[in-house]
Design a protein around this motif. Sequence first.
Motif, PDB file in Angstrom:
ATOM      1  N   VAL A  16       0.812  -1.217   0.000  1.00 14.53           N
ATOM      2  CA  VAL A  16       0.000   0.000   0.000  1.00 14.53           C
ATOM      3  C   VAL A  16       0.846   1.268   0.000  1.00 14.53           C
ATOM      4  N   SER A  17       2.132   1.140  -0.187  1.00 12.64           N
ATOM      5  CA  SER A  17       3.024   2.296  -0.113  1.00 12.64           C
ATOM      6  C   SER A  17       2.806   3.301  -1.251  1.00 12.64           C
ATOM      7  N   PHE A  18       1.993   2.964  -2.223  1.00 13.04           N
ATOM      8  CA  PHE A  18       1.692   3.901  -3.314  1.00 13.04           C
ATOM      9  C   PHE A  18       0.751   5.011  -2.860  1.00 13.04           C
ATOM     10  N   ASP A  19       0.032   4.803  -1.744  1.00 14.91           N
ATOM     11  CA  ASP A  19      -0.946   5.774  -1.253  1.00 14.91           C
ATOM     12  C   ASP A  19      -0.660   6.095   0.218  1.00 14.91           C
ATOM     13  N   PRO A  20      -0.184   7.295   0.517  1.00 18.37           N
ATOM     14  CA  PRO A  20       0.156   7.636   1.903  1.00 18.37           C
ATOM     15  C   PRO A  20      -1.018   7.502   2.885  1.00 18.37           C
ATOM     16  N   LYS A  21      -2.236   7.822   2.452  1.00 21.27           N
ATOM     17  CA  LYS A  21      -3.387   7.701   3.359  1.00 21.27           C
ATOM     18  C   LYS A  21      -3.650   6.250   3.725  1.00 21.27           C
ATOM     19  N   LEU A  42       9.674  -2.990  13.634  1.00 24.76           N
ATOM     20  CA  LEU A  42       8.955  -2.319  12.546  1.00 24.76           C
ATOM     21  C   LEU A  42       9.471  -0.890  12.368  1.00 24.76           C
ATOM     22  N   LYS A  43       9.746  -0.195  13.457  1.00 23.86           N
ATOM     23  CA  LYS A  43      10.282   1.167  13.365  1.00 23.86           C
ATOM     24  C   LYS A  43      11.606   1.189  12.616  1.00 23.86           C
ATOM     25  N   LYS A  44      12.463   0.235  12.924  1.00 22.66           N
ATOM     26  CA  LYS A  44      13.753   0.160  12.227  1.00 22.66           C
ATOM     27  C   LYS A  44      13.551  -0.130  10.749  1.00 22.66           C
ATOM     28  N   TRP A  45      12.649  -1.041  10.450  1.00 24.14           N
ATOM     29  CA  TRP A  45      12.370  -1.376   9.053  1.00 24.14           C
ATOM     30  C   TRP A  45      11.768  -0.171   8.333  1.00 24.14           C
ATOM     31  N   LEU A  46      10.873   0.557   8.995  1.00 22.32           N
ATOM     32  CA  LEU A  46      10.248   1.732   8.380  1.00 22.32           C
ATOM     33  C   LEU A  46      11.274   2.819   8.075  1.00 22.32           C
ATOM     34  N   ASP A  47      12.259   2.993   8.944  1.00 16.89           N
ATOM     35  CA  ASP A  47      13.325   3.966   8.672  1.00 16.89           C
ATOM     36  C   ASP A  47      14.038   3.608   7.369  1.00 16.89           C
ATOM     37  N   TYR A  48      14.358   2.347   7.230  1.00 14.78           N
ATOM     38  CA  TYR A  48      15.020   1.879   6.013  1.00 14.78           C
ATOM     39  C   TYR A  48      14.096   2.027   4.799  1.00 14.78           C
ATOM     40  N   THR A  50      11.393   3.910   4.272  1.00 12.43           N
ATOM     41  CA  THR A  50      11.018   5.270   3.877  1.00 12.43           C
ATOM     42  C   THR A  50      12.198   6.063   3.332  1.00 12.43           C
ATOM     43  N   ASN A  51      13.406   5.585   3.516  1.00 12.81           N
ATOM     44  CA  ASN A  51      14.544   6.230   2.856  1.00 12.81           C
ATOM     45  C   ASN A  51      14.432   6.064   1.346  1.00 12.81           C
ATOM     46  N   GLN A  52      13.847   4.961   0.922  1.00 14.54           N
ATOM     47  CA  GLN A  52      13.648   4.704  -0.499  1.00 14.54           C
ATOM     48  C   GLN A  52      12.398   5.398  -1.036  1.00 14.54           C
ATOM     49  N   LYS A  53      11.468   5.741  -0.145  1.00 17.88           N
ATOM     50  CA  LYS A  53      10.217   6.400  -0.523  1.00 17.88           C
ATOM     51  C   LYS A  53       9.998   7.615   0.385  1.00 17.88           C
TER      52      LYS A  53
END
Length: 64
Positions: A16-21, A42-48, A50-53
Amino acid sequence: MPRMIYDYTKNVLERVSFDPKLFVKELRKALKALLPYELEMLKKWLDYFTNQKPELKPCLTVIQ
């Protein structure tokens, strides 16, 4: 079993990363379903991730 929920959550967030909402909606669901140590992972994974997005970086305020 909990590891399966964590992996499923990552999979859903990637899809679902194509739609921020929609991303925020699924992230909120994850906060309710995951255990505290899984949330840290999950926080660590999200940091990684979201660096790409970078358009998803503002969505991370949900987990702060």
